[in-house]
Design a protein around this motif. Structure first.
Motif, PDB file in Angstrom:
ATOM      1  N   ARG A 171       6.170 -12.921  98.804  1.00 53.41           N
ATOM      2  CA  ARG A 171       4.763 -12.541  98.755  1.00 53.41           C
ATOM      3  C   ARG A 171       3.943 -13.641  98.103  1.00 53.41           C
ATOM      4  NH1 ARG A 171       1.907  -7.124  96.158  1.00 53.41           N
ATOM      5  NH2 ARG A 171       0.103  -7.143  97.549  1.00 53.41           N
ATOM      6  N   GLU A 210      -0.205 -11.678 101.374  1.00 54.09           N
ATOM      7  CA  GLU A 210       0.629 -11.695 102.567  1.00 54.09           C
ATOM      8  C   GLU A 210       2.014 -12.251 102.255  1.00 54.09           C
ATOM      9  OE1 GLU A 210      -1.433 -13.877 105.586  1.00 54.09           O
ATOM     10  OE2 GLU A 210      -2.630 -12.135 106.179  1.00 54.09           O
ATOM     11  N   ALA A 211       2.913 -12.069 103.195  1.00 58.46           N
ATOM     12  CA  ALA A 211       4.262 -12.628 103.073  1.00 58.46           C
ATOM     13  C   ALA A 211       4.616 -13.293 104.393  1.00 58.46           C
ATOM     14  CB  ALA A 211       5.273 -11.548 102.708  1.00 58.46           C
ATOM     15  N   MET A 269       0.845  -5.757 100.587  1.00 65.61           N
ATOM     16  CA  MET A 269       1.659  -6.772 101.249  1.00 65.61           C
ATOM     17  C   MET A 269       1.792  -6.482 102.737  1.00 65.61           C
ATOM     18  SD  MET A 269       5.536  -8.143 100.531  1.00 65.61           S
ATOM     19  CE  MET A 269       6.344  -7.103 101.742  1.00 65.61           C
ATOM     20  N   ARG A 313       3.303  -8.369 106.571  1.00 59.61           N
ATOM     21  CA  ARG A 313       4.145  -9.402 107.171  1.00 59.61           C
ATOM     22  C   ARG A 313       3.422  -9.889 108.421  1.00 59.61           C
ATOM     23  NH1 ARG A 313       8.011 -11.876 105.196  1.00 59.61           N
ATOM     24  NH2 ARG A 313       9.934 -11.198 106.173  1.00 59.61           N
TER      25      ARG A 313
END
Length: 389
Positions: free
Chosen positions: A186, A191-192, A328, A330
């Motif tokens: 993260r 965001e990751a 978070m 993806r």
């Protein structure tokens, strides 16, 4: 050979750009030699000069034809493809290039490691031969888009008895084979898009080796130089961070103060100089592979993206105090410009790390472009297994 524009005409006549699905249209574009016109015939190209690709792209964009998903497959299009043409076997080239351009197969890059980020040649991930396969164990980090990837370009150590640059080998890895674990990292934006990837007993067939055993550094250097050209050499005027700022300037009279005007002009000129230098660099590629000069492009891009994103916050300080949902996610793509000015400011911090840190770029420029004395390297000439860690 048909004229280049005639080939484009034939592509558009046989594949309606408004109704043909993206993957089918791009596959046909590849077959016509219009994917990368400077690539060899049969590999998506026609053996023409690199600069003529703009004739194709401008025409296709004008009619709204489907375009490659660069944001989602930047590693494949900008790094894996030119490396495959330079070092891949004919079987590799035929297997990977077409679906790569059509973006039906997504690629990521397994280079950096926790102990070998800025010093890529110090990677410790091992690849041990076992018959006609290699068994890979190790950990990679900062892998953009690994959670969406079908394939990866991988650098692993195959010989510890030689100095670090000499013991590396380059592979193509299928990301769905047993032994691969992908964990999200993260970021400050919430965001990751980055990941760490763990490799435990992963088996790679020797036919997926790119280049000779022990020549991974040579292959990886080609990949990295192409990456830095792709990162640092945008070809559209007022693209990127400066484009967002100039759009704000034109639509909001409140920000048009003399001080802001002077700073905007400073950054517009600097980014325009970088764009033009990128054009010259790409023209230089006509006579060879990207060289160390690409590091200057990447360094300039990182600095300008961070400074201009900070200037954007000065133009809209109240917007910088608000932020989109920080839960978070993806993402499918790694956007440099998405969301508001706060997001852009935070995301730009990664520009001086990804694709090679700015510190390493300065070393490359100093040593390989300017010819200055190199830094002291205590591990030079020492077998990798004997280097203290």
């Amino acid at each position: 050979m048909p004229d280049l524009q005639q080939r484009v005409d034939e592509l558009l006549e046989s594949h309606d750009p408004e109704t043909t699905p993206r993957a089918i249209f791009l596959g046909a574009q590849y077959d016509a030699g219009l994917a990368w016109v400077h690539f060899p015939e049969g590999l998506g190209g026609l053996g023409l000069s690199r600069g003529r690709q703009s004739e194709v792209d401008d025409r296709l964009e004008a009619v709204g034809a489907p375009r490659p998903d660069v944001a989602r497959n930047a590693i494949g299009l900008g790094m894996a493809a030119p490396t495959m043409v330079a070092f891949g076997t004919p079987e590799m080239q035929q297997r990977y290039l077409r679906p790569l351009f059509a973006c039906t197969e997504i690629w990521c890059q397994l280079f950096s490691e926790p102990g070998a980020g800025s010093d890529l040649a110090a990677v410790a991930t091992r690849a041990v031969p076992d018959g006609d396969e290699w068994v890979v164990d190790g950990q990679k980090v900062w892998t953009s888009g690994a959670h969406n990837a079908d394939f990866a370009i991988l650098v692993a150590r195959t010989d510890t008895s030689v100095p670090k640059h000499a013991g590396l080998t380059y592979f193509v890895l299928e990301m769905n084979v047993p032994g691969i674990e992908i964990r999200p990292l993260r970021q400050i934006t919430g965001e990751a898009e980055f990941n760490e990837v763990f490799l435990s007993g992963v088996r790679i067939h020797d036919r997926n080796r790119v280049g000779a055993v022990g020549e991974g550094w040579k292959v990886a250097t080609t990949t990295l130089n192409n990456e830095r050209v792709a990162i640092g050499a945008g070809n559209e005027r007022e693209a990127g961070q400066i484009g967002v700022v100039t759009q704000r300037w034109r639509r909001d009279p409140c920000v048009r103060t003399p001080g802001n005007h002077a700073e905007l002009m400073q950054w517009w000129v600097e980014t325009e100089v970088t764009r033009l230098a990128g054009e010259r660099l790409r023209q230089g590629l006509e006579v060879g592979q990207p060289g160390p000069e690409s590091s200057a492009m990447k360094l300039a891009f990182a600095q300008q993206a961070q400074q201009v994103s900070g200037f954007a916050l000065e133009l809209a300080p109240e917007e910088g105090l608000t932020y989109h949902d920080w839960s978070m996610v993806r993402p499918e793509t790694g956007s440099l410009l998405g969301h508001g000015p706060g997001f852009r400011y935070l995301r730009a911090k990664g520009n001086s790390i990804e694709g090679g840190t700015s510190e390493i770029m300065r070393n490359i420029i100093a040593e390989r472009v300017l010819g200055l004395p190199p830094e002291h390297r205590p591990d030079k000439g020492i077998a990798f297994k004997d280097v203290p860690r």
